[in-house]
Motif scaffolding. Structure first.
Motif, mmCIF file in Angstrom:
data_model
loop_
_atom_site.group_PDB
_atom_site.id
_atom_site.type_symbol
_atom_site.label_atom_id
_atom_site.label_comp_id
_atom_site.label_asym_id
_atom_site.label_seq_id
_atom_site.Cartn_x
_atom_site.Cartn_y
_atom_site.Cartn_z
ATOM 1 N N TYR A 1 35.526 41.918 39.786
ATOM 2 C CA TYR A 1 35.797 41.705 41.199
ATOM 3 C C TYR A 1 34.571 42.014 42.053
ATOM 4 O O TYR A 1 34.171 41.211 42.870
ATOM 5 C CB TYR A 1 36.986 42.559 41.652
ATOM 6 C CG TYR A 1 38.295 42.151 41.013
ATOM 7 C CD1 TYR A 1 38.460 40.872 40.490
ATOM 8 C CD2 TYR A 1 39.371 43.022 40.945
ATOM 9 C CE1 TYR A 1 39.645 40.489 39.903
ATOM 10 C CE2 TYR A 1 40.562 42.650 40.363
ATOM 11 C CZ TYR A 1 40.697 41.381 39.838
ATOM 12 O OH TYR A 1 41.876 41.008 39.266
ATOM 13 N N GLY B 1 36.690 38.376 36.159
ATOM 14 C CA GLY B 1 37.600 38.508 37.280
ATOM 15 C C GLY B 1 38.980 37.920 37.051
ATOM 16 O O GLY B 1 39.707 37.653 37.987
ATOM 17 N N LEU C 1 35.446 40.127 46.298
ATOM 18 C CA LEU C 1 35.103 38.751 45.931
ATOM 19 C C LEU C 1 33.971 38.244 46.811
ATOM 20 O O LEU C 1 33.007 37.635 46.346
ATOM 21 C CB LEU C 1 36.344 37.865 46.094
ATOM 22 C CG LEU C 1 36.202 36.440 45.599
ATOM 23 C CD1 LEU C 1 36.324 36.388 44.105
ATOM 24 C CD2 LEU C 1 37.255 35.555 46.249
ATOM 25 N N GLY D 1 40.404 43.497 47.734
ATOM 26 C CA GLY D 1 40.060 42.559 46.664
ATOM 27 C C GLY D 1 39.296 41.365 47.185
ATOM 28 O O GLY D 1 38.327 40.908 46.580
ATOM 29 N N GLU E 1 43.749 42.470 43.591
ATOM 30 C CA GLU E 1 43.064 41.181 43.697
ATOM 31 C C GLU E 1 43.459 40.462 44.982
ATOM 32 O O GLU E 1 42.629 39.849 45.642
ATOM 33 C CB GLU E 1 43.424 40.321 42.476
ATOM 34 C CG GLU E 1 42.608 39.059 42.347
ATOM 35 C CD GLU E 1 43.043 38.219 41.153
ATOM 36 O OE1 GLU E 1 43.254 38.802 40.071
ATOM 37 O OE2 GLU E 1 43.193 37.008 41.299
#
Lengths: 302, 331
Positions: free
Chosen positions: B57, B261, B193, B189, B184
């Motif tokens: 991540y 990821g 990213l 999250g 995520e």
């Protein structure tokens, strides 16, 4: 005082070996920004090939002149390892040159695992021992410090190889091309430099220097093992970082300094923690001076 | 690329139900050996998912994850053997200690990027291993490690059979997957990213990148510490060999091979790294040889991993590279 000097001599001997391996890391990192994790394995391969030439083929007995025999062993092993280096570059790195960093790093790790196990499957898991007394055990005493012929040979070979490389990179056309590529691939290409062939050349020089270091470790400590590439490789990489990655004189100075630091650590602190010295130096340099002692580059922006 | 599959023959709910049933029934159909194979697979899934927070991540190359795992396992072993505290009671503490250790070491190194960070983590991993070997303060037991770690017990029920561990670990694996999924999709999250894709742009958008990266490392380390606690309780003996550099490489490869990821990717990767070799026990010598070649082949032909995260491709993907990365400029 004598103890101190002795440690300096010991440190310089092993440090010059680190420096030779570090040169391979630093040159490849300089032109490709790639940590060649397989470089330590190439060093180990050099050691094993020379062992084969000496112990199995018996080159030292076939060729009457000892000096000549050693030279032949060095040239053969360095040549073969240089060839392996180019093959690795062609197969595992070149297709990934434009794929970002992570795939190249993983590929390098894969090559490293592959080579280590290839050597293990060929030679077996046990330590290989270089035959005794290849280099005559002569020694001189200067200022109460014992200097053996072995150490002199190692220092002599290492320093002459390093000077040759330095002049090659600084004074010749090809050397200039190597330095140009380290700065910018595209511009070099516009200037008529064949980038691919220069990269191939660096993948010959680096591994060949590493192989020479491997042979000297074999002659010096006599015991070699298929796992030693990792231990020496990481130390050599620390030396390259210490001197400033991408900087050729830096790798030489870094190697010598690291060797002396380890010898002092083993002599004055405790041999048990000797292994931790290199890693501590690695971390401290990366935290406080990521450019190394001589490096001019700033640690990556993004 | 579409993220949803067009009209699967079997609705996903049925598929998940079947999968759940298979996982629950599995230990009753196999012997102790294969139950233990599954147990180690679960531990690798936990380690992979925890490292996935850091590498997958946040995009921090961590090749020293075994250090956090070691902190969890050794703290559990030391406290439980010396003070007689039950192993499972120490579970949160193992996670906290590993997280604290991670926070401590990552403070000074967070300004580093890419390869440099990767090297520092290798350095820390090796120092932790050397410390364990050197029997620091007489606590770690040197090369022999620590033995006699009590097995975990849950409300008076002693967990000792492989099948007991199976269900215990399964609960944790499900929890890890759930937490990973929630993270995520969370604000944090998405910040990770963004940082992974473009660090400068993320900073310009007002993301506190240092804080987000620190959180990734700390949370990942906590996950590894808890896995270490479970491992110590399972093995009852731990030694430094379980926390060497290659262990970190295995965890790293789980993520890369599975798909960076990606939660299902981690599970597939852990299967490839821990279960698949069991089928080739007869060729134990050739295993790593083939494995090294497979790693290179994988990067050449399928760098996105076996089960990539669709989001990773929507967001730009591994293939696109900034020109600076190929032809570096002296800055």
């Amino acid at each position: 005082m004598e103890f101190l000097l002795q440690q300096v001599i010991n440190g310089l001997t092993i440090g010059s070996v680190y420096a030779l391996v570090a040169l391979g890391y630093t040159m490849i990192y300089g032109i490709l920004r790639l940590i060649n994790f397989a470089h330590g394995e190439l060093f180990m391969l050099g050691s094993y090939l020379a062992f084969s030439f000496i112990a199995s083929v018996g080159l030292v007995n076939v060729i009457p002149n000892l000096f000549l025999a050693i030279v032949v062993v060095f040239i053969l092993s360095m040549g073969l390892v240089g060839f392996t280096g180019v093959a690795i570059e062609r197969i595992a790195y070149k297709p990934l040159r434009h794929a970002g960093r992570l795939p190249a790093v993983v590929s390098a790790l894969g090559v490293s695992i592959f080579m280590q196990n290839a050597v293990m499957l060929t030679y077996g898991t046990r330590y290989k021992v270089y035959p005794e007394g290849i280099i005559p055990t002569m020694a001189w005493e200067i200022l109460g410090v014992e200097i053996t012929l072995m150490r002199l040979i190692i220092l002599g070979i290492a320093i002459s190889l390093m000077f040759t490389l330095y002049f090659f990179v600084q004074k010749t056309m090809v050397g200039t091309a190597i330095r140009a590529i380290a700065l910018d691939h595209d511009t070099s290409r516009l200037m008529g430099i064949n980038v691919d062939s220069i990269i191939r050349l660096v993948f010959v020089i680096g591994p060949a220097l590493g192989a020479s270091a491997g042979i000297m470790v074999g002659l010096y400590y006599r015991q070699i093992n298929f796992t030693m590439g990792w231990a020496y490789g990481l130390r050599a990489f620390t030396a390259a970082i210490l001197g400033g990655i991408g900087n050729i004189p830096g790798a030489m100075i870094g190697g010598l300094l690291l060797g002396v630091a380890e010898a002092f650590g083993a002599g004055y602190v405790s041999p048990q923690w000797k292994d931790a010295i290199a890693f501590t130096i690695l971390i401290l340099v990366l935290i406080f001076r990521p450019t190394g002692l001589l490096g001019e580059r700033v640690a990556e922006k993004v | 690329m579409k993220t949803k599959r067009p009209h699967a023959a079997v609705p996903p709910k049925v598929l998940y139900g079947l999968l759940l049933a298979a996982v629950l029934v599995y230990p009753n159909l196999t012997n102790r050996y294969w139950q233990d194979v599954a147990n180690f697979f679960f531990i690798y899934v936990m380690l992979g998912l925890s490292l996935n927070l850091i590498v997958g991540y946040a995009g921090i190359f961590n090749l020293g994850h075994a250090a956090f795992y070691a902190v969890g396992a050794y703290s559990t072993a030391i406290i439980s053997t010396r003070m007689g505290v039950p192993t499972l009671v120490l579970l949160p503490l193992a996670g906290l200690l590993a997280a604290g250790f991670a926070a401590l070491i990552s403070k000074p190194i967070l300004h580093l990027r890419g390869d440099y960070l990767c090297l520092v983590t290798i350095g820390f991993g090796e120092i932790v291993r050397i410390t364990l070997y050197s029997d620091l303060f007489g606590l770690t037991g040197g090369p022999n490690g620590i033995l006699g770690i009590p097995r975990p017990a849950l409300a008076g029920f002693a967990i000792r059979q492989p099948i007991h561990y199976y269900y215990l670990f399964l609960v944790f694996v499900v929890a890890y997957v759930f937490i990973s999924k929630r993270l995520e999709d969370s604000r944090l999250g998405r910040a990770w990213l963004y940082i992974r894709e473009d660090h400068l742009a993320a900073e310009a958008m007002g993301i506190d990148t240092n804080k987000a990266r620190l959180l990734a490392i700390v949370l990942g380390a906590a996950g590894a510490g808890i896995a270490g606690n479970l491992y110590a309780g399972k093995m009852t003996i731990i030694a430094p060999e379980s926390f060497v550099f290659w262990e970190s490489v295995v965890m790293f490869c789980i993520i890369i091979l599975g798909g960076i990821g990606s939660i299902p990717g981690v599970i597939v990767g852990a299967f490839g790294m821990s279960v698949l070799p069991e089928f080739f026990r007869g060729f134990i010598q050739w295993r790593m040889f083939v494995f090294g070649a497979a790693m290179v082949a994988m990067m050449l032909f399928r760098p996105q991993g076996l089960w990539p995260n669709p989001r990773w491709f929507k967001a730009g993907g591994a293939k696109e590279t900034k020109p600076e990365e190929v032809a570096p400029s002296a800055s």
